[in-house]
Motif scaffolding. Structure first.
Motif, PDB file in Angstrom:
ATOM      1  N   MET A 141       0.674  -1.173  -0.108  1.00  0.00           N
ATOM      2  CA  MET A 141       0.084   0.089   0.079  1.00  0.00           C
ATOM      3  C   MET A 141       1.100   1.268   0.085  1.00  0.00           C
ATOM      4  O   MET A 141       0.752   2.398  -0.687  1.00  0.00           O
ATOM      5  N   LEU A 142       2.012   1.386   0.571  1.00  0.00           N
ATOM      6  CA  LEU A 142       3.162   2.305   0.820  1.00  0.00           C
ATOM      7  C   LEU A 142       3.471   2.671  -0.936  1.00  0.00           C
ATOM      8  O   LEU A 142       3.501   3.627  -1.174  1.00  0.00           O
ATOM      9  N   TYR A 143       3.619   1.549  -1.458  1.00  0.00           N
ATOM     10  CA  TYR A 143       4.126   1.650  -2.819  1.00  0.00           C
ATOM     11  C   TYR A 143       3.020   1.950  -3.613  1.00  0.00           C
ATOM     12  O   TYR A 143       3.326   3.053  -4.565  1.00  0.00           O
ATOM     13  N   ILE A 144       1.962   1.732  -3.693  1.00  0.00           N
ATOM     14  CA  ILE A 144       0.509   1.964  -4.430  1.00  0.00           C
ATOM     15  C   ILE A 144       0.477   3.789  -4.372  1.00  0.00           C
ATOM     16  O   ILE A 144       0.418   4.313  -5.220  1.00  0.00           O
ATOM     17  N   ILE A 145       0.456   4.052  -2.927  1.00  0.00           N
ATOM     18  CA  ILE A 145       0.434   5.575  -2.787  1.00  0.00           C
ATOM     19  C   ILE A 145       1.525   6.238  -3.372  1.00  0.00           C
ATOM     20  O   ILE A 145       1.276   7.191  -4.069  1.00  0.00           O
ATOM     21  N   GLY A 146       2.636   5.757  -2.944  1.00  0.00           N
ATOM     22  CA  GLY A 146       4.044   6.570  -3.230  1.00  0.00           C
ATOM     23  C   GLY A 146       4.166   6.563  -4.966  1.00  0.00           C
ATOM     24  O   GLY A 146       4.671   7.613  -5.319  1.00  0.00           O
ATOM     25  N   ALA A 147       3.905   5.629  -5.462  1.00  0.00           N
ATOM     26  CA  ALA A 147       4.450   5.698  -7.045  1.00  0.00           C
ATOM     27  C   ALA A 147       2.953   5.996  -7.882  1.00  0.00           C
ATOM     28  O   ALA A 147       3.415   6.551  -8.948  1.00  0.00           O
ATOM     29  N   TRP A 148       1.545   5.755  -7.343  1.00  0.00           N
ATOM     30  CA  TRP A 148       0.741   6.183  -8.284  1.00  0.00           C
ATOM     31  C   TRP A 148      -0.181   7.148  -7.837  1.00  0.00           C
ATOM     32  O   TRP A 148      -1.220   7.646  -8.629  1.00  0.00           O
ATOM     33  N   GLY A 149       0.247   7.869  -6.691  1.00  0.00           N
ATOM     34  CA  GLY A 149      -0.591   8.997  -6.095  1.00  0.00           C
ATOM     35  C   GLY A 149      -0.404  10.348  -6.694  1.00  0.00           C
ATOM     36  O   GLY A 149       0.149  10.521  -7.807  1.00  0.00           O
ATOM     37  N   GLY A 150      -1.136  11.095  -5.854  1.00  0.00           N
ATOM     38  CA  GLY A 150      -1.157  12.362  -6.506  1.00  0.00           C
ATOM     39  C   GLY A 150      -0.040  13.215  -5.993  1.00  0.00           C
ATOM     40  O   GLY A 150       1.336  12.800  -5.657  1.00  0.00           O
ATOM     41  N   GLN A 151       0.105  14.721  -6.097  1.00  0.00           N
ATOM     42  CA  GLN A 151       1.110  15.562  -5.822  1.00  0.00           C
ATOM     43  C   GLN A 151       1.459  15.340  -4.457  1.00  0.00           C
ATOM     44  O   GLN A 151       3.229  15.657  -4.288  1.00  0.00           O
ATOM     45  N   LEU A 152       0.985  15.079  -3.448  1.00  0.00           N
ATOM     46  CA  LEU A 152       1.177  14.831  -1.827  1.00  0.00           C
ATOM     47  C   LEU A 152       1.641  13.389  -1.684  1.00  0.00           C
ATOM     48  O   LEU A 152       1.570  12.958  -0.321  1.00  0.00           O
ATOM     49  N   ARG A 153       1.590  12.807  -2.600  1.00  0.00           N
ATOM     50  CA  ARG A 153       1.835  11.184  -2.478  1.00  0.00           C
ATOM     51  C   ARG A 153       2.920  10.617  -1.314  1.00  0.00           C
ATOM     52  O   ARG A 153       2.643   9.778  -0.709  1.00  0.00           O
ATOM     53  N   ILE A 154       3.829  11.191  -1.502  1.00  0.00           N
ATOM     54  CA  ILE A 154       5.090  10.739  -0.585  1.00  0.00           C
ATOM     55  C   ILE A 154       4.815  11.131   0.740  1.00  0.00           C
ATOM     56  O   ILE A 154       4.838  10.265   1.687  1.00  0.00           O
ATOM     57  N   TYR A 155       4.098  12.297   1.002  1.00  0.00           N
ATOM     58  CA  TYR A 155       3.884  12.589   2.369  1.00  0.00           C
ATOM     59  C   TYR A 155       2.779  11.804   3.036  1.00  0.00           C
ATOM     60  O   TYR A 155       2.786  11.265   3.814  1.00  0.00           O
ATOM     61  N   ALA A 157       1.993   8.847   1.835  1.00  0.00           N
ATOM     62  CA  ALA A 157       2.315   7.567   2.042  1.00  0.00           C
ATOM     63  C   ALA A 157       3.212   7.235   3.217  1.00  0.00           C
ATOM     64  O   ALA A 157       3.037   6.494   3.999  1.00  0.00           O
ATOM     65  N   VAL A 158       4.111   8.221   3.696  1.00  0.00           N
ATOM     66  CA  VAL A 158       4.971   8.251   4.618  1.00  0.00           C
ATOM     67  C   VAL A 158       4.410   8.298   5.950  1.00  0.00           C
ATOM     68  O   VAL A 158       4.426   7.657   6.992  1.00  0.00           O
ATOM     69  N   LYS A 159       3.245   9.364   6.113  1.00  0.00           N
ATOM     70  CA  LYS A 159       2.298   9.332   7.118  1.00  0.00           C
ATOM     71  C   LYS A 159       1.492   8.039   7.304  1.00  0.00           C
ATOM     72  O   LYS A 159       1.424   7.720   8.556  1.00  0.00           O
ATOM     73  N   PHE A 160       1.004   7.580   6.284  1.00  0.00           N
ATOM     74  CA  PHE A 160       0.142   6.465   6.667  1.00  0.00           C
ATOM     75  C   PHE A 160       1.112   5.210   7.492  1.00  0.00           C
ATOM     76  O   PHE A 160       0.766   4.336   8.078  1.00  0.00           O
ATOM     77  N   PHE A 161       2.312   5.260   6.725  1.00  0.00           N
ATOM     78  CA  PHE A 161       3.234   4.165   7.272  1.00  0.00           C
ATOM     79  C   PHE A 161       3.604   4.333   8.259  1.00  0.00           C
ATOM     80  O   PHE A 161       3.810   3.478   9.469  1.00  0.00           O
ATOM     81  N   LEU A 162       4.087   5.509   9.131  1.00  0.00           N
ATOM     82  CA  LEU A 162       4.663   5.907  10.518  1.00  0.00           C
ATOM     83  C   LEU A 162       3.561   5.582  11.427  1.00  0.00           C
ATOM     84  O   LEU A 162       3.886   5.103  12.541  1.00  0.00           O
ATOM     85  N   TYR A 163       2.098   6.213  10.943  1.00  0.00           N
ATOM     86  CA  TYR A 163       1.163   5.904  11.946  1.00  0.00           C
ATOM     87  C   TYR A 163       0.779   4.463  12.233  1.00  0.00           C
ATOM     88  O   TYR A 163       1.102   4.101  13.616  1.00  0.00           O
ATOM     89  N   THR A 164       0.820   3.667  11.133  1.00  0.00           N
ATOM     90  CA  THR A 164       0.526   2.384  11.728  1.00  0.00           C
ATOM     91  C   THR A 164       1.500   1.423  11.997  1.00  0.00           C
ATOM     92  O   THR A 164       1.333   0.739  12.606  1.00  0.00           O
ATOM     93  N   PHE A 165       2.816   1.920  11.700  1.00  0.00           N
ATOM     94  CA  PHE A 165       3.794   1.062  11.931  1.00  0.00           C
ATOM     95  C   PHE A 165       4.452   1.093  13.673  1.00  0.00           C
ATOM     96  O   PHE A 165       4.300   0.331  14.060  1.00  0.00           O
ATOM     97  N   PHE A 166       4.456   2.299  13.948  1.00  0.00           N
ATOM     98  CA  PHE A 166       4.507   2.576  15.234  1.00  0.00           C
ATOM     99  C   PHE A 166       3.554   2.120  16.251  1.00  0.00           C
ATOM    100  O   PHE A 166       3.790   1.593  17.334  1.00  0.00           O
ATOM    101  N   GLY A 167       2.038   2.155  16.049  1.00  0.00           N
ATOM    102  CA  GLY A 167       1.001   1.912  16.799  1.00  0.00           C
ATOM    103  C   GLY A 167       1.105   0.214  16.808  1.00  0.00           C
ATOM    104  O   GLY A 167       0.978  -0.530  17.920  1.00  0.00           O
ATOM    105  N   SER A 168       1.709  -0.434  15.840  1.00  0.00           N
ATOM    106  CA  SER A 168       1.651  -1.959  15.612  1.00  0.00           C
ATOM    107  C   SER A 168       2.974  -2.506  16.576  1.00  0.00           C
ATOM    108  O   SER A 168       2.955  -3.459  17.152  1.00  0.00           O
TER     109      SER A 168
END
Length: 509
Positions: A141-155, A157-168
């Motif tokens: 999902m990080l790759y899907i958002i980061g590679a095919w997303g909109g203008q702020l896709r990197i932000y 994708a990283v926010k999605f990853f960091l939130y869920t990763f640290f909670g996990s």
């Protein structure tokens, strides 16, 4: 049938590897065929599932690290069966409706790997292996958002990853400690959820372990106030990313509460019922107000998802058959409806390259098929009777009404806000005069788009009228889980609460 669950887990990943050898011109059809086979296998699983019992079925165990009780252990019951079916169905539908043309092969291969992790989360019964697939699902999902997303896709994708990763990570600490507690209690290591269900834990331990697991599940749902990553993820993700995120990935969090938190920590679950309900109620009210203020069609639906997940949390913490069964049904219905709505937004975005509501108006006159399907899905989203959305919402609220009528009344009234912002969006986009000349030349739904959307419309109506095939197996497994909670509860007040809230359901059975 002995290894059917393992086939369901690893077949998409194997097919994804083969996909690297498939020509670009054939990759779309290849993806459709692979996901169709996976879906047919889940239907075959359902056909052979014994709906008269609530136990785990099709279990399989392979030792991984025997000295620490870590095993590849899979199984399925009524709670997880239909979540697996929804996962394979929505993955297939999302690829049928896929319009992305950039790096299409990489996109489809990534989705197939993602399907493997999502199916695994719903069938794995060993906590460590569950955690591995849970975290692994972040990567595609990080790759899907980061590679095919909109203008702020990197932000996003990283926010999605960091939130869920640290909670996990916090959840992982709880899992490791619970495995240690099992070793201290029995003299053997085990990370099997089925073994953990036999543990009777003191309330203080349940309290802190509940919080540890809450960190992982609440962020994934996402619950207020951990929801801020979701609008960014949806807003920047390509259509297929939003469909799978809303339809399946969010349900992993609510499924975690049902599979782990409730049976493992019954006293803590009762203790946290009202705090969880308040957080859910805040999410329902707050996100409804935010959704009403949005000018982006996709953001309206994104905030709507947070609101619906709040209703699911209410149902889960009703701690009775009606509420939990209704919440599981609502997970399925929300997956179908929200997935369809994001797909519909993707349809208009492909034609106009904008999602702003003010850019539309009068679409019903030039795209009648599109307007009709959008209207049906919108009605299901707001819980219109005889649609799939009504059944789950009604049962979730009915279950919680037995626990706290006042909070349920507030939740029921605020759900009306959902109808307001969705109908306002529909009115502005589809009715009135065609004021924008660019909209006059828009083409209605194509065959491929209809092929993806019509099955969803059929399910919305059929399961709205006749939900019994899903509710009956779900209720069997939920009833068995509640019986486990009653046995494990250390406080008499918890036992009384569980018996009282399930007295009506028990009398009916």
């Amino acid at each position: 049938m002995e290894h059917i669950l393992s086939i369901l887990i690893f077949f998409p990943a194997f097919a994804a590897l083969i996909g690297f050898l498939v020509k670009n011109d054939s990759i779309r059809m290849y993806g459709i065929v692979v996901t169709a086979i996976e879906f047919v296998l889940t239907v075959y699983l359902w056909a052979n599932f014994d709906t008269s019992i609530g136990d785990m079925q099709f279990t399989e165990i392979i030792p991984i690290i025997s000295s620490y009780g870590i095993n590849y252990l899979v199984g399925i019951d009524g709670i997880s069966l239909f979540l697996v079916i929804m996962t394979t169905f929505m993955t297939m539908i999302s690829i049928i409706g896929l319009t992305e043309k950039r790096n299409l092969k990489h996109m489809i291969i990534t989705v197939l790997f993602l399907e493997m992790t999502m199916v695994a989360v719903f069938v794995v019964l060993d906590a460590i292996i569950f955690y591995a697939f849970w975290e692994l699902s972040l990567v595609p999902m990080l790759y899907i958002i980061g590679a095919w997303g909109g203008q702020l896709r990197i932000y996003a994708a990283v926010k999605f990853f960091l939130y869920t990763f640290f909670g996990s990570l916090i959840m992982l600490v709880g899992m490791l400690y619970l495995g240690y507690v099992y070793y201290q209690t029995t003299g053997n290591w085990s990370f099997s959820i089925l073994d953990w269900n036999m543990l009777i834990l003191p309330f203080d331990m349940q309290f802190w372990l509940f919080i540890a697991f809450f960190a992982g599940f609440a962020i994934k749902v996402p619950m207020f106030p951990f929801h801020t990553w979701l609008p960014y993820a949806h807003g920047q993700a390509p259509t297929i990313g939003s469909v799978i995120l809303a339809a399946v990935l969010l349900k992993m969090g609510t499924y975690g509460f049902v599979r782990f938190s409730l049976p493992l920590f019954p006293d803590a679950s009762v203790y946290f019922t009202i705090p969880m309900a308040i957080l859910a109620l805040i999410a329902i009210i707050y996100t409804a107000m935010v959704a009403y203020a949005q000018e982006d069609m996709k953001q309206v639906i994104a905030y709507s998802s947070v609101s619906h997940m709040g209703v699911i949390i209410l149902g889960i913490f009703a701690l009775n058959v009606e509420g939990i069964g209704g919440s599981i049904f609502l997970m399925i219905s929300h997956g179908i409806v929200s997935g369809a709505l994001f797909m519909l937004v993707g349809v208009i975005y492909d034609r106009r390259h904008t999602k702003m509501i003010k850019e539309f108006g009068g679409l019903a006159s030039v795209m009648p098929k599109y307007a009709t399907i959008f209207g049906i899905m919108l009605m299901a989203s707001v819980g219109l009777p005889l649609t799939i959305g009504f059944v789950g919402e009604f049962l979730s609220l009915l279950g919680f009404f037995k626990v706290h009528p006042i909070l349920t009344l507030l939740a029921g009234l605020t759900i009306i806000l959902g109808a307001v912002y969705m109908l306002v969006m529909y009115k502005k986009s589809f009715f009135g005069p065609l004021t924008n000349d660019e909209n006059k030349k828009l083409k209605d739904l194509k065959r491929r788009e209809l092929a993806a959307l019509i099955p969803l419309v059929a399910l919305v109506i059929i399961l709205g009228i006749y939900p019994k095939p899903i509710l009956e197996p779900v209720d069997k497994s939920v009833s068995q889980m509640i019986d486990i909670m009653k046995v494990k509860a250390v406080n008499d007040s918890t036992k009384v609460r569980l018996m009282e809230s399930n007295s009506i359901a028990g009398g009916q059975k």
